[in-house]
Design an enzyme around this catalytic site. Structure first.
Site, PDB file in Angstrom:
ATOM      1  N   LYS A  66       0.740  -1.249   0.266  1.00 18.80           N
ATOM      2  CA  LYS A  66      -0.029  -0.512   0.074  1.00 18.80           C
ATOM      3  C   LYS A  66       0.774   0.998   0.122  1.00 18.80           C
ATOM      4  O   LYS A  66       1.704   1.035   1.197  1.00 18.80           O
ATOM      5  CB  LYS A  66      -0.597  -0.447   0.778  1.00 18.80           C
ATOM      6  N   THR A 111      -2.986  -5.093   0.819  1.00 20.39           N
ATOM      7  CA  THR A 111      -2.876  -4.124   0.342  1.00 20.39           C
ATOM      8  C   THR A 111      -3.346  -3.162   1.610  1.00 20.39           C
ATOM      9  O   THR A 111      -3.094  -2.541   2.437  1.00 20.39           O
ATOM     10  CB  THR A 111      -2.616  -3.373  -0.373  1.00 20.39           C
ATOM     11  N   ASP A 112      -4.829  -3.785   1.147  1.00 19.21           N
ATOM     12  CA  ASP A 112      -6.150  -3.375   2.738  1.00 19.21           C
ATOM     13  C   ASP A 112      -5.479  -3.669   3.885  1.00 19.21           C
ATOM     14  O   ASP A 112      -5.871  -2.349   4.403  1.00 19.21           O
ATOM     15  CB  ASP A 112      -7.218  -3.983   1.856  1.00 19.21           C
ATOM     16  N   PHE A 162      33.009  30.273  -9.670  1.00 17.66           N
ATOM     17  CA  PHE A 162      32.754  28.958 -10.440  1.00 17.66           C
ATOM     18  C   PHE A 162      33.061  29.575 -11.437  1.00 17.66           C
ATOM     19  O   PHE A 162      33.521  30.172 -12.386  1.00 17.66           O
ATOM     20  CB  PHE A 162      31.583  28.406 -11.034  1.00 17.66           C
ATOM     21  N   ARG A 206      29.158  34.873  -6.867  1.00 11.39           N
ATOM     22  CA  ARG A 206      27.968  34.126  -7.613  1.00 11.39           C
ATOM     23  C   ARG A 206      26.832  34.022  -6.357  1.00 11.39           C
ATOM     24  O   ARG A 206      26.833  33.235  -5.511  1.00 11.39           O
ATOM     25  CB  ARG A 206      27.793  33.740  -8.759  1.00 11.39           C
ATOM     26  N   GLN A 244      29.579  20.639  -6.933  1.00 12.68           N
ATOM     27  CA  GLN A 244      30.085  19.161  -6.870  1.00 12.68           C
ATOM     28  C   GLN A 244      30.864  19.459  -5.178  1.00 12.68           C
ATOM     29  O   GLN A 244      30.690  18.482  -4.186  1.00 12.68           O
ATOM     30  CB  GLN A 244      30.732  19.302  -7.586  1.00 12.68           C
ATOM     31  N   ASN A 279      21.896  22.521  -8.966  1.00 16.58           N
ATOM     32  CA  ASN A 279      21.930  23.873  -9.036  1.00 16.58           C
ATOM     33  C   ASN A 279      20.915  24.959  -9.132  1.00 16.58           C
ATOM     34  O   ASN A 279      20.571  24.718 -10.525  1.00 16.58           O
ATOM     35  CB  ASN A 279      22.975  23.803 -10.028  1.00 16.58           C
ATOM     36  N   HIS A 311      19.910  28.289 -10.359  1.00 17.11           N
ATOM     37  CA  HIS A 311      20.807  29.164 -11.264  1.00 17.11           C
ATOM     38  C   HIS A 311      20.257  30.385 -10.902  1.00 17.11           C
ATOM     39  O   HIS A 311      19.220  30.502 -11.126  1.00 17.11           O
ATOM     40  CB  HIS A 311      21.249  28.897 -12.395  1.00 17.11           C
TER      41      HIS A 311
HETATM   42  O1  LIG Z   1      28.868  24.202  -9.148  1.00 13.59           O
HETATM   43  C1  LIG Z   1      28.626  23.877 -10.682  1.00 13.59           C
HETATM   44  N1  LIG Z   1      28.961  23.027 -11.469  1.00 13.59           N
HETATM   45  C2  LIG Z   1      29.403  22.557 -12.438  1.00 13.59           C
HETATM   46  O2  LIG Z   1      29.566  21.531 -12.796  1.00 13.59           O
HETATM   47  C3  LIG Z   1      28.971  23.720 -13.326  1.00 13.59           C
HETATM   48  N2  LIG Z   1      28.010  23.536 -14.550  1.00 13.59           N
HETATM   49  C4  LIG Z   1      27.331  25.202 -14.841  1.00 13.59           C
HETATM   50  O3  LIG Z   1      27.073  25.850 -16.169  1.00 13.59           O
HETATM   51  N3  LIG Z   1      27.356  25.999 -13.269  1.00 13.59           N
HETATM   52  C5  LIG Z   1      27.823  24.936 -12.566  1.00 13.59           C
HETATM   53  N4  LIG Z   1      28.726  25.233 -11.961  1.00 13.59           N
END
Ligand SMILES: O=c1[nH]c(=O)c2[nH]c(=O)[nH]c2[nH]1
Length: 291
Positions: A12, A57-58, A157, A174, A218, A244, A246
Site C-alpha cells: 500500500k 494491501t488494505d 565557478f 555568484r 560538487q 543547482n 541558477h
Molecule cells: O557548481 C557548478 N558546477 C557545475 O558543474 C556547473 N556547470 C555550470 O554550468 N555551472 C556549474 N556550477
C-alpha cells in the site's frame, strides 16, 4: 525463449496517517505518509491467481492506523522498523518488507491555544527501512528532502572546460542555491538514536553548506557529506542530490543601470543536477538499502 516471473513486490502506497497526542490542552501532531512494499512467496498469485500468500494491501493500510493507536508514533525510523518487522514476522509468505515514510512537520502557532498548528516550511524528513524478518538483514536510511538553501556570496565557478559550445563566463562571486535531498545510511540499524541523529545530521549539512567557500556545487556537496560522516559515527554513507538553482545576474545596461551583484533572475529550468555519495570506505556496501 522462456518467459518467467522476475522480481516483484506489492503493498500500500501513501497511507496518510495523522496522530494527535493530547497532553491536556496542549496537543502534539505527527503527520506521516507511509509506503509499504512486501515481497516473498508470490509466484502463485502472479502465475495462477491463487491469493493464499497475499496479505491484502488494505490490511497493510489498516495496520498502519492500528499501530499508530497501539504504539504511538516515535521516530519515523522506529515506526518503519516496527511495521517492517511485523509483516515479516507475522506472515510466513512475506520474506521481505520495505517501508518508507515521509514526515511533514507542524509547529504550534505561538499566539494560539495549544491545538493550532502551522506547517513548518516545505522540508520533509524521510526514512527507508528494509527488513528480512526475525534474525535477517535490516537496513535503515534516514534523510530529508526539499531543504532549500542559498549563499548570496562565497561561491565561485571558473577553470572549467571551454569547448566550441561554451558561453558561460567564469565568476568569482555568484549566488549558490540548491534544494537538498540527503539520505544517510546507519551503520548499525538497531543502535542509532534516530531523533538526535537526524537533528545533528541536518545541522552538519547546513553548517557545511554555509561554511564552505565554494568553488563548485560538487565541492560543496562533498563538504556536506563529509561533515556528517566526521561528526556522526553512527552514519557510514551519505547520498546527496543537489540541483543547482541558477541565479543569473540580469543585464541592466539597456536601461542605463549597472548591476553590481544586486539583481538576479532566478531560473527554474533547466538546472544543473549534482549528485554524489560520500562514504566510509571501510563500511560494507549495502546497495539494497537504497532501493
Ligand atoms: O557548481 C557548478 N558546477 C557545475 O558543474 C556547473 N556547470 C555550470 O554550468 N555551472 C556549474 N556550477
Amino acid at each position: 525463449m522462456a518467459i518467467v516471473l522476475g522480481p516483484n513486490r506489492y503493498g500500500k502506497a501513501e497511507t496518510r496517517v495523522v496522530h494527535v497526542t493530547r497532553d491536556g490542552d496542549v496537543h502534539h501532531l505527527r503527520d506521516l505518509n507511509v509506503g509499504i512494499s512486501l515481497s516473498g512467496d508470490m509466484d502463485e498469485v502472479h502465475l495462477t491467481g491463487d491469493n493464499a500468500a497475499v496479505l491484502p494491501t488494505d490490511s497493510q493500510k489498516n495496520t498502519v492506523f492500528a499501530f499508530a493507536r497501539e504504539h504511538g508514533i516515535g521516530e519515523i525510523e522506529e515506526f518503519a522498523l516496527l511495521l517492517a518487522r511485523h509483516f515479516t514476522a507475522a506472515q510466513p509468505t512475506i520474506r521481505h518488507a520495505r517501508v518508507e515514510i515521509e514526515e511533514y512537520s507542524w509547529s504550534r502557532i505561538p499566539s494560539g491555544s495549544g491545538h493550532s498548528f502551522v506547517r513548518s516550511g516545505t522540508e520533509v524528513r524521510t526514512a527507508l527501512v528494509h527488513s528480512d524478518g526475525p534474525g535477517g538483514a535490516e537496513s535503515v536510511v534516514s534523510g530529508l528532502k526539499d531543504l532549500v538553501v542559498l549563499n548570496s556570496t562565497g561561491s565561485e565557478f571558473h577553470g572549467f572546460i571551454r569547448d566550441e559550445y561554451t558561453t558561460l563566463q567564469p565568476t568569482d562571486d555568484r549566488v549558490l542555491a540548491t534544494e537538498v535531498t540527503a539520505r544517510w545510511r546507519h551503520r548499525d540499524p538497531g543502535r542509532s538514536e534516530y531523533g538526535g541523529s537526524f537533528a545533528a545530521a541536518r545541522r552538519c549539512l547546513l553548517e557545511a553548506f554555509a561554511g564552505t567557500h565554494s568553488l563548485s556545487l560538487q565541492q560543496t556537496l562533498y563538504a556536506m557529506g563529509r561533515r556528517v560522516l566526521e561528526e556522526r559515527p553512527e552514519i557510514c554513507e551519505v547520498r546527496l542530490t543537489m540541483p543547482n538553482k541558477h541565479h543569473f545576474l540580469v543585464d541592466l545596461e539597456p536601461f542605463g543601470l549597472d548591476n553590481d551583484n544586486e539583481v538576479y533572475f532566478a531560473a527554474d529550468r533547466p538546472y544543473g543536477l549534482i549528485e554524489g555519495t560520500v562514504l566510509d570506505d571501510a563500511a560494507p556496501a549495502v546497495p539494497a538499502a537504497w532501493t
